[in-house]
Design a protein around this motif. Structure first.
Motif, PDB file in Angstrom:
ATOM      1  N   MET A   1       0.839  -1.180   0.000  1.00  0.00           N
ATOM      2  CA  MET A   1       0.000   0.000   0.000  1.00  0.00           C
ATOM      3  C   MET A   1       0.880   1.238   0.000  1.00  0.00           C
ATOM      4  N   ILE A   2       0.588   2.169  -0.840  1.00  0.00           N
ATOM      5  CA  ILE A   2       1.360   3.399  -0.947  1.00  0.00           C
ATOM      6  C   ILE A   2       0.799   4.431   0.024  1.00  0.00           C
ATOM      7  N   SER A   3       1.682   5.032   0.792  1.00  0.00           N
ATOM      8  CA  SER A   3       1.285   6.047   1.755  1.00  0.00           C
ATOM      9  C   SER A   3       0.827   7.310   1.034  1.00  0.00           C
ATOM     10  N   PRO A   4      -0.208   7.977   1.535  1.00  0.00           N
ATOM     11  CA  PRO A   4      -0.651   9.220   0.912  1.00  0.00           C
ATOM     12  C   PRO A   4       0.342  10.364   1.124  1.00  0.00           C
ATOM     13  N   HIS A   5       1.216  10.190   2.097  1.00  0.00           N
ATOM     14  CA  HIS A   5       2.217  11.214   2.388  1.00  0.00           C
ATOM     15  C   HIS A   5       3.610  10.639   2.130  1.00  0.00           C
ATOM     16  N   PRO A   6       4.444  11.369   1.424  1.00  0.00           N
ATOM     17  CA  PRO A   6       5.803  10.855   1.193  1.00  0.00           C
ATOM     18  C   PRO A   6       6.575  10.775   2.505  1.00  0.00           C
ATOM     19  N   ASP A   7       7.456   9.810   2.588  1.00  0.00           N
ATOM     20  CA  ASP A   7       8.273   9.636   3.783  1.00  0.00           C
ATOM     21  C   ASP A   7       9.308  10.744   3.846  1.00  0.00           C
ATOM     22  N   ARG A   8       9.335  11.460   4.948  1.00  0.00           N
ATOM     23  CA  ARG A   8      10.304  12.537   5.106  1.00  0.00           C
ATOM     24  C   ARG A   8      11.642  11.979   5.562  1.00  0.00           C
ATOM     25  N   ILE A   9      12.685  12.721   5.272  1.00  0.00           N
ATOM     26  CA  ILE A   9      14.025  12.388   5.747  1.00  0.00           C
ATOM     27  C   ILE A   9      14.316  13.304   6.931  1.00  0.00           C
ATOM     28  N   LEU A  10      14.645  12.698   8.052  1.00  0.00           N
ATOM     29  CA  LEU A  10      14.936  13.459   9.269  1.00  0.00           C
ATOM     30  C   LEU A  10      16.440  13.606   9.439  1.00  0.00           C
ATOM     31  N   ARG A  11      16.857  14.780   9.833  1.00  0.00           N
ATOM     32  CA  ARG A  11      18.269  15.031  10.098  1.00  0.00           C
ATOM     33  C   ARG A  11      18.587  14.681  11.544  1.00  0.00           C
ATOM     34  N   LEU A  12      19.865  14.643  11.867  1.00  0.00           N
ATOM     35  CA  LEU A  12      20.348  14.174  13.160  1.00  0.00           C
ATOM     36  C   LEU A  12      19.664  14.868  14.343  1.00  0.00           C
ATOM     37  N   ASN A  13      19.634  16.186  14.368  1.00  0.00           N
ATOM     38  CA  ASN A  13      19.063  16.888  15.518  1.00  0.00           C
ATOM     39  C   ASN A  13      17.595  16.559  15.724  1.00  0.00           C
ATOM     40  N   SER A  24      25.973   9.772  20.914  1.00  0.00           N
ATOM     41  CA  SER A  24      26.803   8.566  21.037  1.00  0.00           C
ATOM     42  C   SER A  24      25.944   7.313  21.204  1.00  0.00           C
ATOM     43  N   THR A  25      24.854   7.410  21.955  1.00  0.00           N
ATOM     44  CA  THR A  25      23.964   6.264  22.113  1.00  0.00           C
ATOM     45  C   THR A  25      23.296   5.916  20.793  1.00  0.00           C
ATOM     46  N   LEU A  26      22.875   6.922  20.047  1.00  0.00           N
ATOM     47  CA  LEU A  26      22.250   6.688  18.745  1.00  0.00           C
ATOM     48  C   LEU A  26      23.194   5.908  17.824  1.00  0.00           C
ATOM     49  N   TYR A  27      24.431   6.355  17.697  1.00  0.00           N
ATOM     50  CA  TYR A  27      25.378   5.681  16.812  1.00  0.00           C
ATOM     51  C   TYR A  27      25.773   4.292  17.330  1.00  0.00           C
ATOM     52  N   ARG A  43      26.704  13.780  -0.790  1.00  0.00           N
ATOM     53  CA  ARG A  43      28.069  13.378  -0.443  1.00  0.00           C
ATOM     54  C   ARG A  43      28.406  13.564   1.035  1.00  0.00           C
ATOM     55  N   ARG A  44      27.954  14.669   1.616  1.00  0.00           N
ATOM     56  CA  ARG A  44      28.280  14.957   3.013  1.00  0.00           C
ATOM     57  C   ARG A  44      27.050  15.096   3.897  1.00  0.00           C
ATOM     58  N   CYS A  45      25.963  14.476   3.498  1.00  0.00           N
ATOM     59  CA  CYS A  45      24.705  14.646   4.212  1.00  0.00           C
ATOM     60  C   CYS A  45      23.978  13.303   4.329  1.00  0.00           C
ATOM     61  N   ALA A  46      23.480  13.030   5.519  1.00  0.00           N
ATOM     62  CA  ALA A  46      22.731  11.790   5.742  1.00  0.00           C
ATOM     63  C   ALA A  46      21.520  12.090   6.606  1.00  0.00           C
ATOM     64  N   GLY A  47      20.568  11.175   6.589  1.00  0.00           N
ATOM     65  CA  GLY A  47      19.368  11.336   7.401  1.00  0.00           C
ATOM     66  C   GLY A  47      18.700   9.990   7.611  1.00  0.00           C
ATOM     67  N   TRP A  48      17.590  10.006   8.296  1.00  0.00           N
ATOM     68  CA  TRP A  48      16.840   8.794   8.599  1.00  0.00           C
ATOM     69  C   TRP A  48      15.446   8.916   8.013  1.00  0.00           C
ATOM     70  N   ARG A  49      14.901   7.789   7.554  1.00  0.00           N
ATOM     71  CA  ARG A  49      13.525   7.773   7.079  1.00  0.00           C
ATOM     72  C   ARG A  49      12.600   7.910   8.282  1.00  0.00           C
ATOM     73  N   GLU A  50      11.665   8.830   8.185  1.00  0.00           N
ATOM     74  CA  GLU A  50      10.770   9.116   9.309  1.00  0.00           C
ATOM     75  C   GLU A  50      10.001   7.878   9.761  1.00  0.00           C
ATOM     76  N   HIS A  51       9.506   7.081   8.824  1.00  0.00           N
ATOM     77  CA  HIS A  51       8.715   5.914   9.223  1.00  0.00           C
ATOM     78  C   HIS A  51       9.558   4.889   9.986  1.00  0.00           C
ATOM     79  N   GLU A  52      10.847   4.793   9.701  1.00  0.00           N
ATOM     80  CA  GLU A  52      11.708   3.859  10.429  1.00  0.00           C
ATOM     81  C   GLU A  52      11.959   4.341  11.859  1.00  0.00           C
TER      82      GLU A  52
END
Length: 69
Positions: A1-13, A24-27, A43-52
């Motif tokens: 099933m496709i979500s009606p809202h796209p999954d956002r990418i969350l930054r570290l903070n 440190s606990t997160l990593y 290249r120098r940027c990462a994030g987490w999928r909101e649903h995860e």
């Protein structure tokens, strides 16, 4: 099933604010396979999928990354 809202990418903070974990606990949890891995945005940027992150928050005690080795 496709979500009606796209999954956002969350930054570290944002992830730290939502989970209450320290950096440190997160990593450490990522290394242990008990927190979702971040994804490369550029290249120098990462994030987490909101649903995860939300999935982890619903059950942090028994969360395991599916393909953890």
């Amino acid at each position: 099933m496709i979500s009606p809202h796209p999954d956002r990418i969350l930054r570290l903070n944002t992830v730290l604010d939502r989970t209450g974990l320290s950096r440190s606990t997160l990593y450490r949890k990522i290394a242990d396979g008990t927190f979702p891995r971040q994804i490369r945005i550029s290249r120098r940027c990462a994030g987490w999928r909101e649903h995860e992150v939300e999935q982890w928050a619903r059950n942090p005690i028994s969360y395991q990354v599916e393909d953890y080795r």
